[in-house]
Design an enzyme around this catalytic site. Structure first.
Site, PDB file in Angstrom:
ATOM      1  N   LYS A   1       4.440 -10.251 -17.364  1.00 21.12           N
ATOM      2  CA  LYS A   1       4.423 -10.571 -15.935  1.00 21.12           C
ATOM      3  C   LYS A   1       3.331 -11.585 -15.609  1.00 21.12           C
ATOM      4  O   LYS A   1       3.515 -12.467 -14.798  1.00 21.12           O
ATOM      5  CB  LYS A   1       4.238  -9.282 -15.122  1.00 21.12           C
ATOM      6  CG  LYS A   1       4.237  -9.500 -13.612  1.00 21.12           C
ATOM      7  CD  LYS A   1       5.619  -9.925 -13.117  1.00 21.12           C
ATOM      8  CE  LYS A   1       5.638 -10.325 -11.653  1.00 21.12           C
ATOM      9  NZ  LYS A   1       6.784 -11.171 -11.328  1.00 21.12           N
TER      10      LYS A   1
ATOM     11  N   GLU B   1      15.848 -16.320 -18.687  1.00 24.21           N
ATOM     12  CA  GLU B   1      14.819 -15.323 -18.981  1.00 24.21           C
ATOM     13  C   GLU B   1      15.328 -13.893 -18.953  1.00 24.21           C
ATOM     14  O   GLU B   1      14.829 -13.071 -19.711  1.00 24.21           O
ATOM     15  CB  GLU B   1      13.588 -15.488 -18.075  1.00 24.21           C
ATOM     16  CG  GLU B   1      13.815 -15.216 -16.622  1.00 24.21           C
ATOM     17  CD  GLU B   1      12.500 -15.193 -15.830  1.00 24.21           C
ATOM     18  OE1 GLU B   1      12.535 -15.607 -14.669  1.00 24.21           O
ATOM     19  OE2 GLU B   1      11.458 -14.756 -16.351  1.00 24.21           O
TER      20      GLU B   1
ATOM     21  N   CYS C   1       0.837  -1.206   0.000  1.00 19.11           N
ATOM     22  CA  CYS C   1       0.000   0.000   0.000  1.00 19.11           C
ATOM     23  C   CYS C   1       0.868   1.249   0.000  1.00 19.11           C
ATOM     24  O   CYS C   1       2.030   1.218   0.371  1.00 19.11           O
ATOM     25  CB  CYS C   1      -0.860   0.033   1.253  1.00 19.11           C
ATOM     26  SG  CYS C   1      -1.729  -1.474   1.555  1.00 19.11           S
TER      27      CYS C   1
ATOM     28  N   HIS D   1      24.416 -40.060 -17.731  1.00 28.08           N
ATOM     29  CA  HIS D   1      23.425 -40.734 -18.587  1.00 28.08           C
ATOM     30  C   HIS D   1      23.213 -39.959 -19.885  1.00 28.08           C
ATOM     31  O   HIS D   1      22.199 -40.121 -20.549  1.00 28.08           O
ATOM     32  CB  HIS D   1      22.125 -40.925 -17.812  1.00 28.08           C
ATOM     33  CG  HIS D   1      22.315 -41.794 -16.611  1.00 28.08           C
ATOM     34  ND1 HIS D   1      22.447 -43.159 -16.706  1.00 28.08           N
ATOM     35  CD2 HIS D   1      22.479 -41.490 -15.299  1.00 28.08           C
ATOM     36  CE1 HIS D   1      22.652 -43.667 -15.495  1.00 28.08           C
ATOM     37  NE2 HIS D   1      22.680 -42.658 -14.622  1.00 28.08           N
TER      38      HIS D   1
ATOM     39  N   GLU E   1      15.432 -23.611 -11.055  1.00 23.66           N
ATOM     40  CA  GLU E   1      15.029 -22.208 -10.955  1.00 23.66           C
ATOM     41  C   GLU E   1      16.194 -21.288 -11.354  1.00 23.66           C
ATOM     42  O   GLU E   1      15.990 -20.289 -12.055  1.00 23.66           O
ATOM     43  CB  GLU E   1      14.547 -21.912  -9.523  1.00 23.66           C
ATOM     44  CG  GLU E   1      14.305 -20.447  -9.192  1.00 23.66           C
ATOM     45  CD  GLU E   1      13.263 -19.757 -10.064  1.00 23.66           C
ATOM     46  OE1 GLU E   1      12.592 -20.432 -10.864  1.00 23.66           O
ATOM     47  OE2 GLU E   1      13.143 -18.520  -9.971  1.00 23.66           O
TER      48      GLU E   1
ATOM     49  N   LYS F   1      16.106 -18.515 -14.354  1.00 17.24           N
ATOM     50  CA  LYS F   1      16.315 -17.079 -14.097  1.00 17.24           C
ATOM     51  C   LYS F   1      17.303 -16.490 -15.095  1.00 17.24           C
ATOM     52  O   LYS F   1      17.098 -15.419 -15.628  1.00 17.24           O
ATOM     53  CB  LYS F   1      16.826 -16.925 -12.663  1.00 17.24           C
ATOM     54  CG  LYS F   1      16.386 -15.745 -11.895  1.00 17.24           C
ATOM     55  CD  LYS F   1      15.017 -15.745 -11.290  1.00 17.24           C
ATOM     56  CE  LYS F   1      13.891 -16.054 -12.182  1.00 17.24           C
ATOM     57  NZ  LYS F   1      12.607 -16.228 -11.558  1.00 17.24           N
TER      58      LYS F   1
ATOM     59  N   ASN G   1      -0.434   1.479   6.077  1.00 12.87           N
ATOM     60  CA  ASN G   1       0.363   0.589   5.238  1.00 12.87           C
ATOM     61  C   ASN G   1       1.076  -0.380   6.183  1.00 12.87           C
ATOM     62  O   ASN G   1       1.758   0.064   7.102  1.00 12.87           O
ATOM     63  CB  ASN G   1       1.380   1.428   4.439  1.00 12.87           C
ATOM     64  CG  ASN G   1       2.415   0.573   3.733  1.00 12.87           C
ATOM     65  OD1 ASN G   1       2.209  -0.619   3.523  1.00 12.87           O
ATOM     66  ND2 ASN G   1       3.527   1.177   3.374  1.00 12.87           N
ATOM     67  N   GLY G   2       0.897  -1.668   5.961  1.00 13.34           N
ATOM     68  CA  GLY G   2       1.548  -2.660   6.821  1.00 13.34           C
ATOM     69  C   GLY G   2       0.567  -3.761   7.177  1.00 13.34           C
ATOM     70  O   GLY G   2      -0.498  -3.885   6.562  1.00 13.34           O
TER      71      GLY G   2
ATOM     72  N   TRP H   1      -3.108  -2.363  -1.455  1.00  8.18           N
ATOM     73  CA  TRP H   1      -2.783  -3.639  -2.090  1.00  8.18           C
ATOM     74  C   TRP H   1      -3.235  -4.693  -1.094  1.00  8.18           C
ATOM     75  O   TRP H   1      -2.642  -4.850  -0.030  1.00  8.18           O
ATOM     76  CB  TRP H   1      -1.283  -3.726  -2.364  1.00  8.18           C
ATOM     77  CG  TRP H   1      -0.936  -4.876  -3.249  1.00  8.18           C
ATOM     78  CD1 TRP H   1      -1.020  -4.916  -4.617  1.00  8.18           C
ATOM     79  CD2 TRP H   1      -0.462  -6.151  -2.842  1.00  8.18           C
ATOM     80  NE1 TRP H   1      -0.637  -6.143  -5.065  1.00  8.18           N
ATOM     81  CE2 TRP H   1      -0.290  -6.929  -4.015  1.00  8.18           C
ATOM     82  CE3 TRP H   1      -0.174  -6.743  -1.619  1.00  8.18           C
ATOM     83  CZ2 TRP H   1       0.167  -8.236  -4.002  1.00  8.18           C
ATOM     84  CZ3 TRP H   1       0.280  -8.056  -1.603  1.00  8.18           C
ATOM     85  CH2 TRP H   1       0.449  -8.787  -2.784  1.00  8.18           C
TER      86      TRP H   1
ATOM     87  N   ARG I   1       3.872   0.867  -6.613  1.00  6.11           N
ATOM     88  CA  ARG I   1       3.924  -0.082  -5.500  1.00  6.11           C
ATOM     89  C   ARG I   1       2.883  -1.188  -5.647  1.00  6.11           C
ATOM     90  O   ARG I   1       2.904  -2.166  -4.902  1.00  6.11           O
ATOM     91  CB  ARG I   1       3.675   0.660  -4.174  1.00  6.11           C
ATOM     92  CG  ARG I   1       4.732   1.690  -3.873  1.00  6.11           C
ATOM     93  CD  ARG I   1       4.298   2.614  -2.759  1.00  6.11           C
ATOM     94  NE  ARG I   1       4.231   1.966  -1.473  1.00  6.11           N
ATOM     95  CZ  ARG I   1       5.254   1.824  -0.645  1.00  6.11           C
ATOM     96  NH1 ARG I   1       6.435   2.280  -0.993  1.00  6.11           N
ATOM     97  NH2 ARG I   1       5.100   1.255   0.512  1.00  6.11           N
TER      98      ARG I   1
HETATM   99  C1  F6R Z   1       9.684 -16.398 -14.090  1.00  6.29           C
HETATM  100  C2  F6R Z   1       8.285 -16.115 -13.860  1.00  6.29           C
HETATM  101  C3  F6R Z   1       7.278 -16.990 -14.497  1.00  6.29           C
HETATM  102  C4  F6R Z   1       6.067 -17.182 -13.593  1.00  6.29           C
HETATM  103  C5  F6R Z   1       4.968 -17.980 -14.304  1.00  6.29           C
HETATM  104  C6  F6R Z   1       3.790 -18.255 -13.398  1.00  6.29           C
HETATM  105  O1  F6R Z   1      10.518 -15.534 -13.369  1.00  6.29           O
HETATM  106  O2  F6R Z   1       7.947 -15.175 -13.184  1.00  6.29           O
HETATM  107  O3  F6R Z   1       7.830 -18.222 -14.855  1.00  6.29           O
HETATM  108  O4  F6R Z   1       6.480 -17.852 -12.434  1.00  6.29           O
HETATM  109  O5  F6R Z   1       4.538 -17.268 -15.418  1.00  6.29           O
HETATM  110  O6  F6R Z   1       3.226 -17.082 -12.942  1.00  6.29           O
HETATM  111  P1  F6R Z   1       2.286 -17.069 -11.674  1.00  6.29           P
HETATM  112  O7  F6R Z   1       3.114 -17.443 -10.507  1.00  6.29           O
HETATM  113  O8  F6R Z   1       1.765 -15.658 -11.605  1.00  6.29           O
HETATM  114  O9  F6R Z   1       1.206 -18.078 -11.917  1.00  6.29           O
END
Ligand code: F6R
Length: 608
Positions: free
Chosen positions: A603, A488, A2, A504, A481, A485, A100-101, A74, A27
């Site tokens: 996102k 991407e 928030c 293998h 993971e 990272k 906020n909090g 939020w 935010r």
């Molecule tokens: C990678 C990333 C994506 C999400 C995926 C699922 O850094 O952010 O691989 O993890 O698109 O997204 P959510 O978690 O929003 O279902």
């Protein structure tokens, strides 16, 4: 999370409040509201949705007055709605608050205040605050706010107004940001500096438990005992864009640094050494759990990778079979889902189309469903039978960081919760995991101090075309993971392998100079990993190890070792994740990539 703002001066307060809130939009928010003192009475306007909804209402129903507070919410407690939006007011008067909090003890406070005759309209934790302040109000708002905060557990930045003292705003912070802006004949409060930069560059940076009283004469800062504090003015010299990122060059780096706080919020009210794990509204009975014969964790991308860690935690602790499945695959195969299945949909956004589709299909079959998500009121949170929020705060960078680590924390909480329900949570395991979780925020801070070393390593990795991540057990899950990272955000082809799988097939790819990131946090498998490392080292690979401080290693087989603090092996992947996030970040930076908005990615993937 928030954002809060406040204005006192001789101009129309709502103009600044709206502008200030718009500067805090980064935010993340799902509703907005303001309260303005007009001729001694407090007028509130608040709405679910974008700030434009509030602006539209103000065009038809203006809120005049030169003193006011504002808020972008939020959601953390209660879905986004008009009623849950801030400001919140006491049921017995007009003391009005923006917050906020998170108030951790709001349940107890609500019960007590109800017994004192206060009524509650919203599902928020915040609504206790104006009622509590009213309870203590004896004609001095400052004093009442001080007394109220003595009862609050958790984090807060507050802006408070009331009609009986129509010439002031009282504000305070504890573990949530709050600044005071000093203008020409006007003063401001805000969660962050960009909100006031068009008006002033003279700022007081409040510390925890500092109270500020804003009047037309300016801002006075006090300790709780009423003693005045003389603070130096901080002159802002940087621009707005940098400020939104808190001085970091990208949201990703900011969010990496937010992990200690995000994890504290995830654990808030849920983990303590002497009490059972509390997952809030997610309550199963032992009989209901007995009915469940398998769990599927359904997710995509990084969330799927967090699910892999969840599988290990749940199976190890609660001995329930868990399968982790990629949502887009699961929905088109013929998996065994029955009324005895628990479908856990794991999603930061709570809006991912494939994950949502699996949830809907599962509900049609009558399976039990649990959402683990970061976004209150998201589709997945609304449609699942139960929900556990990760409480990471808004994640803006496309590459997920704090959402991943908070998901892995929730996975461990869920494992302990289910094991306990089955009466099989061993007290030594419980203590080990809880202690590690509670130490995690400080240990992440220690890992963040490794940035200079990681940045140097990144310079070498940035030249590579291919990269390998190796690990065993949960280190293998983390390797997946880490590889994602760097793919991407730095656009380097990378693969994760389970150490024992190399021979293998994959070992054929190793040639002199191939770079390998080797994870060594699983102490019981250290010797096995070392053998795997020797296999690739003898074929010319260069090894960057991630190992504990003080862990004895044959330095001749490593080209670099990044040390992380000692912690329970079950929780170590969280520390390893921070290293791998930083590595990806620095490599992407070396390569000049757009870190927050990597090419071709969005996102939230709300289409198939
Ligand atoms: C990678 C990333 C994506 C999400 C995926 C699922 O850094 O952010 O691989 O993890 O698109 O997204 P959510 O978690 O929003 O279902």
């Amino acid at each position: 999370m928030c954002g809060i703002v406040g204005y006192i001066g001789n101009k129309k307060a709502s103009n600044f409040l709206i502008e200030g809130l718009s500067k805090l939009e980064y935010r993340g928010y799902d509703s907005a509201g303001i309260a303005v003192i007009n001729n001694g009475s407090v007028e509130i306007r608040k709405h679910k949705g974008r700030l434009s909804n509030l602006v539209e209402e103000l065009e038809n129903n203006s809120a005049d007055g030169t003193i006011g507070i504002g808020h972008t919410r939020w959601a953390t407690h209660g879905e986004p709605s008009d009623i849950n939006s801030h400001p919140h007011q006491t049921s017995k008067g007009d003391i009005t608050v923006v917050h906020n909090g998170i108030i951790e003890n709001y349940n107890e406070l609500t019960k007590w205040l109800k017994s004192e005759g206060y009524e509650f309209k919203s599902a928020t934790d915040t609504e206790v605050i104006p009622n509590l302040i009213h309870y203590y109000y004896k004609g001095d708002l400052f004093e009442a706010v001080v007394k109220a905060t003595e009862n609050l557990e958790g984090s807060y930045a507050l802006g408070v107004v009331c009609g009986q003292e129509p010439d002031k705003i009282v504000a305070v912070r504890k573990d949530s940001p709050l600044i005071v802006g000093i203008g020409n004949g006007e003063s401001f409060i805000a969660s962050d500096i960009p909100a006031v930069l068009n008006y002033t560059r003279d700022i007081y940076l409040l510390e925890d438990n500092e109270f500020v009283v804003l009047t037309n004469e300016g801002a006075k800062i006090f300790k709780a005992n009423g003693e005045r504090i003389n603070k130096e003015i901080y002159k802002v010299t940087w621009n707005e864009d940098a400020a939104e990122k808190g001085g970091y060059d990208s949201f990703m780096l900011k969010e990496i640094h937010e992990q200690p706080k995000a994890i504290k919020d995830t654990m808030s009210g849920r983990v303590s050494l002497n009490e059972k794990i509390n997952l809030g509204d997610f309550k199963l009975t032992a009989e209901e759990l007995e009915e469940i014969d398998r769990i599927y964790i359904i997710a995509c991308g990084t969330a799927y990778n967090a699910g892999l860690i969840g599988k290990v935690a749940i199976e190890d602790l609660a001995r329930i079979p868990v399968e982790v499945a990629i949502a887009s695959e699961f929905r088109y195969r013929n998996p065994i889902v029955t009324k005895k299945t628990l479908i856990v949909t794991l999603s930061q956004s709570g809006e991912t189309a494939d994950t949502l589709a699996v949830l809907r299909d599962a509900k049609k079959i009558g399976a039990k469903t649990l959402a683990i998500t970061n976004v209150v009121g998201s589709s997945i949170s609304r449609e699942a039978d139960n929900v556990i929020y990760t409480m990471a705060g808004p994640e803006i960078a496309v590459a997920s960081t704090k959402a991943y680590t908070t998901q892995t924390v929730v996975m461990n909480l869920l494992g302990m919760y289910l094991a306990d329900l089955k009466g099989m949570l061993k007290s030594e395991d419980e203590i080990e995991i809880k202690k590690a979780l509670l130490e995690l925020p400080n240990k992440i801070e220690e890992v963040l101090e490794k940035k200079p070393q990681i940045a140097e390593i990144a310079k070498i990795i940035a030249q590579e075309k291919d990269l390998f991540y190796l690990g065993r057990d949960v280190d293998y899950a983390l390797a997946i993971e880490g590889a994602l990272k760097i793919k991407e955000i730095a656009y380097i082809h990378s693969e994760a392998y389970a150490g024992g799988e190399l021979k293998h097939g994959t070992i054929a790819l190793i040639e002199p100079g191939t770079k390998i990131i080797a994870l060594l946090t699983q102490t019981n498998l250290k010797d096995k990993m070392i053998s795997n490392i020797r296999e690739v080292k003898s074929r010319g690979a260069e090894i960057i190890g991630i190992a504990y401080e003080g862990q004895e290693l044959d330095s001749s087989i490593f080209d670099e070792i990044i040390r992380i603090p000692q912690i329970s092996t079950r929780i170590a992947p969280v520390l390893g994740a921070v290293v791998l996030q930083l590595l990806a970040y620095y490599v992407a930076k070396e390569r000049g990539c757009d870190i927050d908005k990597p090419r071709n990615l969005a996102k939230s993937v709300t289409v198939e």
